[in-house]
Design an enzyme around this catalytic site. Structure first.
Site, PDB file in Angstrom:
ATOM      1  N   VAL A  43      58.489  16.418  -9.644  1.00  0.00           N
ATOM      2  CA  VAL A  43      59.942  16.304  -9.649  1.00  0.00           C
ATOM      3  C   VAL A  43      60.474  16.037 -11.050  1.00  0.00           C
ATOM      4  O   VAL A  43      61.646  16.315 -11.350  1.00  0.00           O
ATOM      5  CB  VAL A  43      60.368  15.182  -8.674  1.00  0.00           C
ATOM      6  CG1 VAL A  43      59.944  13.810  -9.199  1.00  0.00           C
ATOM      7  CG2 VAL A  43      61.862  15.206  -8.393  1.00  0.00           C
ATOM      8  N   LYS A  44      59.620  15.515 -11.925  1.00  0.00           N
ATOM      9  CA  LYS A  44      60.069  15.101 -13.259  1.00  0.00           C
ATOM     10  C   LYS A  44      60.462  16.279 -14.160  1.00  0.00           C
ATOM     11  O   LYS A  44      61.125  16.076 -15.184  1.00  0.00           O
ATOM     12  CB  LYS A  44      58.981  14.279 -13.946  1.00  0.00           C
ATOM     13  CG  LYS A  44      58.594  13.004 -13.209  1.00  0.00           C
ATOM     14  CD  LYS A  44      59.706  11.982 -13.178  1.00  0.00           C
ATOM     15  CE  LYS A  44      59.225  10.642 -12.646  1.00  0.00           C
ATOM     16  NZ  LYS A  44      60.263   9.613 -12.688  1.00  0.00           N
TER      17      LYS A  44
END
Length: 453
Positions: A43-44
Site C-alpha cells: 500500500v505504501k
C-alpha cells in the site's frame, strides 16, 4: 495500444476480494483490499508517489537530490521505485527487527540501507528516527521524508484508496478495518469514507508494545506500554501526526503469535500470500465480530506481500523458536524432536573443572552430565561451579568428581511431559532422555518453558 508510460502509472486500482474460510464465524460480508497488486507489492507505493510529488512541487526536493527516510521496508520500496523513475538517490534507515528479505529487496532496487537497533527510545541517537534526521542534516541536497508527520501520506489515501473502496463497494461499506502504523492509511481512507457516510465505522488494529489503543481510549500516552514486539508494520512508540484519532471508532490489540499464525492461515485458507499486518487484521476481525451484523460490508486492507516474511512467519524453525507453532507437546520425545540429532555433551569424572567450564562456554550450555566407565554418575551446572569457585579460587584445577552433584534423572521417550516437569527441582536443573539406541539426550528447564503454548 494500451500501456503505461512507466511503472508508477500502475499504482492503485487494486482488487477487492471476498474472504471465505478464514472469516468463518464472522456474520458479515468481509472483503479484502489486496494492496500487493501495486508494483512495489504494498500500500505504501501510493503515498510514496504523493509525498515525492508534493515535495517536488514546493521545492523541498531538488533535481538529483537524495531522499532519506526511516522505514519498516515497504515505504522504502515505494520510494525506491519513484527514485529510479525520477532520478533521485535513496537512503533507507531501517530497524533490525525487520525481515532480511525487506533489506535485501531495498538494496536490490538501489537503496542504501542503514540498520539501527529496535529496542531503543525514539530520542536515542541510535534510533531509526534519530539516524534519519541526522543523515538528512549531514547530506547535501537531501530531503527527509518523515512519513509519520508528512501529511501527504494520509492525503494520498484520501485521494486514492478511500474513493476506490467506496466505488468498489458501491457505497455499501459499513466498516473499515486496518493496521495502524504511520496512520496515513486509516486516517486518509477514514476521512473520505466518513465524509461519504458518517455511520461507517473505522477500526484500527494495534499490537502489544504500542501506545495507540490506550491513547485513543484515555488520552494518556503511557510509556509503560512501550516494549519491543515482533509484528511488523503496525503499532508505534510515538504519536504520528498522520494518526487522526477523531476519525477512529476504536482499536483492538493483537498478539505477536496470533498475527503470525493468522498470516500463515490467510495463505493456506484463501490462497492470498500477504504479510504480517494482514494476519493481525484478520485476528482483529475475529476479536471484533460482535460489532458486525449479517447485512454489513466489512473491508479489511492487506498491506503487503508475504514474500517479505519467508524467513520469519513462513519459516517453521523461526515460528517454533518463538513458540508460535501449535504443536502438541505430550511426551519427552516431543520436546527434543527438533534437536534429537545433537550430540550429548558430557564430562568425565577425572577431567578438570576447567574442562567443564570450557565446554559450557563453547557450546553455550549450563548443565553437563558426568560419566565414568559405568555410565552416568553425576552432574555439574554453572550454579554449582560458581559456588565452588567462590569457596575455592583453585577449583578449576580440581577433578570434576570433587565438585559434581547427583546424576540427572533418566526418562524414556514416551514419558508424559507432566512427569518430566515434576523432576525439575531446586536441586535438579535437567533430565536425561534414553533414546533407546544406546544414546541419551538432555532436557533443560529452558526446553520445558519453550514447549509451553
Amino acid at each position: 495500444m494500451k500501456f503505461s508510460k512507466n511503472i508508477l502509472e500502475t499504482i492503485g486500482n487494486t482488487p477487492l476480494v471476498k474472504l471465505n474460510k478464514i472469516v468463518e464465524g464472522i456474520d458479515a460480508l468481509v472483503l479484502a483490499k489486496v494492496e500487493t497488486f501495486n508494483p512495489g507489492n504494498s500500500v505504501k507505493d501510493r503515498m510514496a508517489v504523493k509525498m515525492i510529488e508534493d515535495a517536488e512541487a514546493d521545492g523541498r526536493l531538488q533535481p538529483g537530490g537524495t531522499i532519506i527516510e526511516g522505514t519498516s521496508g515497504n515505504t522504502g520500496m515505494g520510494l525506491a521505485l519513484v527514485a529510479i523513475i525520477k532520478g533521485y538517490k535513496l537512503i533507507c534507515v531501517i530497524s533490525d527487527k525487520q525481515s532480511k528479505e525487506k533489506m535485501d529487496i531495498l538494496r536490490a532496487v538501489g537503496a542504501k540501507v542503514v540498520v539501527c537497533p529496535t529496542d531503543v527510545e525514539p530520542t536515542d541517537p541510535r534510533s531509526y528516527y534519530s539516524v534519519s534526521k541526522r543523515l538528512a542534516s549531514e547530506t547535501p541536497n537531501s530531503w527527509y521524508v518523515n512519513q509519520y508527520d508528512n501529511m501527504s501520506n494520509s492525503l494520498a489515501h484520501y485521494e486514492q484508496t478511500g474513493p476506490e473502496i467506496w466505488e468498489q463497494t458501491d457505497g455499501k461499506i459499513t466498516h473499515f478495518v486496518v493496521g495502524v502504523g504511520t496512520g496515513g492509511t486509516i486516517s486518509g481512507v477514514g476521512r473520505y469514507l466518513k465524509e461519504k457516510n458518517p455511520n461507517i465505522k473505522i477500526w484500527g488494529i494495534d499490537t502489544y508494545g504500542s501506545v495507540f489503543k490506550k491513547y485513543h481510549e484515555t488520552g494518556i500516552f503511557d510509556e509503560n506500554e512501550i516494549y519491543s514486539y515482533i509484528t511488523e508494520g503496525i503499532g508505534e512508540d510515538i504519536l504520528p501526526k498522520n494518526v487522526d484519532f477523531s476519525l477512529i471508532d476504536g482499536f483492538t490489540k493483537v498478539t505477536d503469535k496470533d498475527a503470525a499464525v493468522y498470516t500463515r492461515k490467510i495463505a493456506l485458507e484463501e490462497a492470498i500470500f500477504v504479510g504480517n499486518s494482514a494476519g493481525a487484521c484478520i485476528k482483529g476481525l475475529h476479536q471484533l465480530k460482535e460489532h458486525f451484523k449479517p447485512e454489513d460490508v466489512v473491508v479489511v486492507l492487506f498491506h503487503d506481500s508475504g514474500s517479505r516474511y519467508v524467513g520469519k512467519m513462513f519459516n517453521d524453525d523461526w515460528m517454533r523458536e518463538r513458540g508460535f507453532l501449535d504443536e502438541n507437546i505430550t511426551k519427552a520425545e516431543d520436546v527434543i524432536k527438533d534437536h534429537i540429532d545433537k550430540q550429548l555433551i558430557v564430562v568425565r569424572t577425572e577431567e578438570l573443572v576447567s574442562h567443564a567450564i570450557e565446554r559450557m562456554r563453547k557450546y553455550k550450555i549450563s548443565q553437563i552430565p558426568v560419566v565414568d566407565i559405568n555410565g552416568f554418575v553425576g552432574s555439574v551446572d554453572e550454579t554449582d561451579l560458581f559456588r565452588s569457585y567462590v569457596a575455592d579460587k583453585n577449583v578449576a584445577e580440581k577433578p570434576i568428581k570433587e565438585v559434581m552433584g547427583k546424576p540427572f534423572p533418566i526418562v524414556k521417550l514416551a514419558t508424559p511431559i507432566e512427569e518430566v516437569s515434576k523432576l525439575f527441582t531446586k536441586e535438579n536443573d535437567a533430565v536425561l532422555v534414553d533414546l533407546e539406541n544406546g544414546n541419551h539426550h538432555i532436557i533443560t528447564k529452558y526446553d520445558i518453558i519453550g514447549s509451553i503454548k
